[in-house]
Design a protein around this motif. Structure first.
Motif, PDB file in Angstrom:
ATOM      1  N   LEU A 225       0.831  -1.209   0.000  1.00 32.36           N
ATOM      2  CA  LEU A 225       0.000   0.000   0.000  1.00 32.36           C
ATOM      3  C   LEU A 225       0.861   1.253   0.000  1.00 32.36           C
ATOM      4  CD1 LEU A 225      -2.752   1.337   0.125  1.00 32.36           C
ATOM      5  CD2 LEU A 225      -2.657   1.144   2.625  1.00 32.36           C
ATOM      6  N   ARG A 226       1.914   1.257   0.788  1.00 36.12           N
ATOM      7  CA  ARG A 226       2.808   2.422   0.823  1.00 36.12           C
ATOM      8  C   ARG A 226       3.419   2.671  -0.554  1.00 36.12           C
ATOM      9  NH1 ARG A 226       4.530   4.698   5.487  1.00 36.12           N
ATOM     10  NH2 ARG A 226       6.467   5.362   4.475  1.00 36.12           N
ATOM     11  N   ALA A 227       3.826   1.608  -1.227  1.00 41.82           N
ATOM     12  CA  ALA A 227       4.427   1.762  -2.550  1.00 41.82           C
ATOM     13  C   ALA A 227       3.424   2.358  -3.533  1.00 41.82           C
ATOM     14  CB  ALA A 227       4.930   0.418  -3.054  1.00 41.82           C
ATOM     15  N   ALA A 228       2.176   1.925  -3.452  1.00 40.89           N
ATOM     16  CA  ALA A 228       1.155   2.458  -4.359  1.00 40.89           C
ATOM     17  C   ALA A 228       0.881   3.925  -4.081  1.00 40.89           C
ATOM     18  CB  ALA A 228      -0.128   1.640  -4.227  1.00 40.89           C
ATOM     19  N   VAL A 229       0.863   4.290  -2.816  1.00 39.05           N
ATOM     20  CA  VAL A 229       0.598   5.682  -2.449  1.00 39.05           C
ATOM     21  C   VAL A 229       1.753   6.594  -2.836  1.00 39.05           C
ATOM     22  CG1 VAL A 229       0.256   7.215  -0.449  1.00 39.05           C
ATOM     23  CG2 VAL A 229      -1.046   5.100  -0.642  1.00 39.05           C
ATOM     24  N   GLU A 230       2.960   6.044  -2.914  1.00 40.60           N
ATOM     25  CA  GLU A 230       4.112   6.858  -3.326  1.00 40.60           C
ATOM     26  C   GLU A 230       3.934   7.416  -4.729  1.00 40.60           C
ATOM     27  OE1 GLU A 230       6.682   7.874  -1.620  1.00 40.60           O
ATOM     28  OE2 GLU A 230       6.027   6.837   0.187  1.00 40.60           O
ATOM     29  N   SER A 231       3.200   6.697  -5.591  1.00 42.08           N
ATOM     30  CA  SER A 231       3.033   7.139  -6.972  1.00 42.08           C
ATOM     31  C   SER A 231       1.631   7.673  -7.252  1.00 42.08           C
ATOM     32  CB  SER A 231       3.338   5.979  -7.930  1.00 42.08           C
ATOM     33  OG  SER A 231       2.482   4.881  -7.670  1.00 42.08           O
ATOM     34  N   ALA A 232       0.864   7.933  -6.191  1.00 35.13           N
ATOM     35  CA  ALA A 232      -0.480   8.478  -6.346  1.00 35.13           C
ATOM     36  C   ALA A 232      -0.783   9.365  -5.150  1.00 35.13           C
ATOM     37  CB  ALA A 232      -1.517   7.351  -6.437  1.00 35.13           C
ATOM     38  N   ALA A 233      -1.814  10.180  -5.262  1.00 34.66           N
ATOM     39  CA  ALA A 233      -2.227  11.002  -4.135  1.00 34.66           C
ATOM     40  C   ALA A 233      -2.613  10.102  -2.958  1.00 34.66           C
ATOM     41  CB  ALA A 233      -3.407  11.883  -4.540  1.00 34.66           C
ATOM     42  N   PRO A 234      -2.391  10.549  -1.713  1.00 31.23           N
ATOM     43  CA  PRO A 234      -2.637   9.701  -0.542  1.00 31.23           C
ATOM     44  C   PRO A 234      -4.124   9.605  -0.177  1.00 31.23           C
ATOM     45  CG  PRO A 234      -1.849  11.832   0.169  1.00 31.23           C
ATOM     46  CD  PRO A 234      -1.798  11.854  -1.333  1.00 31.23           C
ATOM     47  N   ASN A 235      -4.929   9.172  -1.150  1.00 34.94           N
ATOM     48  CA  ASN A 235      -6.347   8.925  -0.946  1.00 34.94           C
ATOM     49  C   ASN A 235      -6.585   7.433  -1.118  1.00 34.94           C
ATOM     50  OD1 ASN A 235      -6.967  11.782  -0.821  1.00 34.94           O
ATOM     51  ND2 ASN A 235      -6.705  11.809  -3.055  1.00 34.94           N
ATOM     52  N   VAL A 236      -7.103   6.756  -0.106  1.00 34.01           N
ATOM     53  CA  VAL A 236      -7.209   5.297  -0.125  1.00 34.01           C
ATOM     54  C   VAL A 236      -8.661   4.887   0.124  1.00 34.01           C
ATOM     55  CG1 VAL A 236      -6.436   3.133   0.902  1.00 34.01           C
ATOM     56  CG2 VAL A 236      -4.850   5.069   0.725  1.00 34.01           C
ATOM     57  N   LEU A 237      -9.182   4.066  -0.762  1.00 33.23           N
ATOM     58  CA  LEU A 237     -10.506   3.464  -0.599  1.00 33.23           C
ATOM     59  C   LEU A 237     -10.340   1.956  -0.547  1.00 33.23           C
ATOM     60  CD1 LEU A 237     -13.656   3.761  -0.608  1.00 33.23           C
ATOM     61  CD2 LEU A 237     -13.523   3.391  -3.088  1.00 33.23           C
ATOM     62  N   VAL A 238     -10.814   1.327   0.525  1.00 31.54           N
ATOM     63  CA  VAL A 238     -10.790  -0.126   0.642  1.00 31.54           C
ATOM     64  C   VAL A 238     -12.188  -0.651   0.369  1.00 31.54           C
ATOM     65  CG1 VAL A 238     -10.354  -2.111   2.135  1.00 31.54           C
ATOM     66  CG2 VAL A 238      -8.935  -0.051   2.347  1.00 31.54           C
ATOM     67  N   VAL A 239     -12.302  -1.559  -0.599  1.00 32.26           N
ATOM     68  CA  VAL A 239     -13.579  -2.177  -0.939  1.00 32.26           C
ATOM     69  C   VAL A 239     -13.495  -3.634  -0.504  1.00 32.26           C
ATOM     70  CG1 VAL A 239     -15.270  -2.651  -2.746  1.00 32.26           C
ATOM     71  CG2 VAL A 239     -13.832  -0.593  -2.883  1.00 32.26           C
ATOM     72  N   GLU A 240     -14.230  -3.976   0.552  1.00 31.64           N
ATOM     73  CA  GLU A 240     -14.126  -5.290   1.180  1.00 31.64           C
ATOM     74  C   GLU A 240     -15.512  -5.927   1.264  1.00 31.64           C
ATOM     75  OE1 GLU A 240     -12.069  -4.274   4.777  1.00 31.64           O
ATOM     76  OE2 GLU A 240     -13.415  -2.610   5.195  1.00 31.64           O
ATOM     77  N   PRO A 241     -15.626  -7.231   0.975  1.00 30.61           N
ATOM     78  CA  PRO A 241     -16.940  -7.877   0.878  1.00 30.61           C
ATOM     79  C   PRO A 241     -17.511  -8.322   2.218  1.00 30.61           C
ATOM     80  CG  PRO A 241     -15.259  -9.463   0.319  1.00 30.61           C
ATOM     81  CD  PRO A 241     -14.549  -8.158   0.580  1.00 30.61           C
ATOM     82  N   TYR A 242     -17.080  -7.706   3.282  1.00 29.57           N
ATOM     83  CA  TYR A 242     -17.571  -8.004   4.628  1.00 29.57           C
ATOM     84  C   TYR A 242     -17.751  -6.678   5.359  1.00 29.57           C
ATOM     85  CZ  TYR A 242     -12.516  -8.376   4.292  1.00 29.57           C
ATOM     86  OH  TYR A 242     -11.210  -8.174   3.925  1.00 29.57           O
ATOM     87  N   LEU A 243     -17.687  -6.651   6.660  1.00 29.79           N
ATOM     88  CA  LEU A 243     -18.023  -5.475   7.435  1.00 29.79           C
ATOM     89  C   LEU A 243     -17.166  -4.273   7.053  1.00 29.79           C
ATOM     90  CD1 LEU A 243     -20.064  -4.906   9.722  1.00 29.79           C
ATOM     91  CD2 LEU A 243     -18.168  -5.223  11.335  1.00 29.79           C
ATOM     92  N   ARG A 244     -17.829  -3.182   6.726  1.00 31.71           N
ATOM     93  CA  ARG A 244     -17.151  -1.954   6.317  1.00 31.71           C
ATOM     94  C   ARG A 244     -16.169  -1.492   7.402  1.00 31.71           C
ATOM     95  NH1 ARG A 244     -20.980   3.050   4.896  1.00 31.71           N
ATOM     96  NH2 ARG A 244     -21.551   1.600   3.219  1.00 31.71           N
TER      97      ARG A 244
END
Length: 303
Positions: A225-244
């Motif tokens: 996740l840190r590596a992905a955020v290094e190359s994108a704005a630090p906005n993170v959405l987690v889409v999970e098929p169980y409890l939000r």
């Protein structure tokens, strides 16, 4: 006739474990009535290490703990609420406190079969397991991924929860234990867990965001996740098929040293759905369909 190419995750599970029982004498299978028809062969062939206890889920976990203490690798299976919620005390004590390994394999997911009612729904299962240390949690998004993850779990010695679903993405993705980049963008990162990927890809179509995919949520790939955020704005959405919000603390810990914004899409905590309906209708209520994902991404990107 079902072939492995068209098999469901449940059928792949049965085939994988049946083959493994033939090859590995340390494996043991513990059932509580559910899927007994799929394991009729092993139940006949290995009565000393394949047992159907009937609808006795607490005893099922206790038996698994005893088998593990005796040197076996128990595989325990039933619907998610009967595997995780009902015998949670036994999971905590007979497996966790005794520090023995097992593979818990569920079906039903959050609401795979709404016609069965609330008794067969378990959106809080991963969050509940997350209160205990030392668990690996897999949420495969395709039968091929399920086969790979199960094979690895059977050969290991740790405590593993494999959350199977009747729903699947159209194509499998590499099973690496970490986050797999599927799409690259600059305005944020969307993490799709297991069978949510198709809805995430549809909901982010045309949006300038990165999409990561994983069928393994514990351990959480903080470095990925840190590596992905290094190359994108630090906005993170987690889409999970169980409890939000089940992984919200993991995201916060991964990015603890840098400012970021995060949101979660999953089964709502503020709403008890009492209508039966279809899985797709439940998705719409919880925002887990493509429209809901698109809405959540746009809300995340508005400062």
């Amino acid at each position: 006739m079902t072939t492995l190419d068209t098999a469901t995750m449940r059928e792949v599970f049965a085939a994988t474990v049946t083959e493994a029982l033939d090859q590995d004498p340390r494996l043991a299978l513990v059932l509580a009535a559910i899927s007994a028809d799929l394991f009729a062969g092993p139940l006949r062939a290995y009565p000393d290490r394949a047992v159907d206890l009937g609808i006795r889920e607490q005893a099922m976990i206790g038996v698994a703990g005893g088998l593990a203490l005796a040197g076996f690798r128990p595989v325990v299976h039933t619907y998610a609420p009967f595997l995780i919620e009902r015998p949670f005390e036994q999971i905590k004590l007979d497996l966790g406190h005794q520090d023995v390994g097992a593979v818990l394999v569920s079906i039903g997911a959050s609401y795979d079969n709404p016609a069965m009612g609330r008794t067969h729904q378990a959106p809080g299962d991963v969050a509940l397991i997350d209160t205990l240390p030392g668990w690996t949690v897999h949420v495969p998004g395709h039968p091929d991924e399920a086969a790979t993850l199960l094979t690895g779990a059977l050969a290991a010695d740790n405590r593993v929860y494999v959350r199977l679903s009747a729903r699947a993405n159209t194509a499998p993705h590499p099973v690496t234990g970490g986050f797999v980049p599927v799409r690259h963008g600059s305005l944020g990162v969307v993490l799709a867990v297991g069978p949510t990927l198709d809805a995430v890809l549809a909901g982010t179509e045309g949006l300038d965001v990165s999409v990561l995919y994983t069928p393994t949520v514990r351990p959480f790939d903080r470095a990925g996740l840190r590596a992905a955020v290094e190359s994108a704005a630090p906005n993170v959405l987690v889409v999970e098929p169980y409890l939000r919000g089940t992984s919200a603390a993991e995201v916060a810990e991964a990015l603890a040293d840098r400012p970021h914004r995060q949101r979660s899409v999953g089964v709502r905590r503020d709403l008890e759905v009492r209508a039966y309906g279809t899985p797709q209708e439940h998705d719409a209520v919880h925002g887990l369909d493509a429209a809901g994902v698109a809405r959540a991404v746009r809300e995340l990107l508005v400062w």
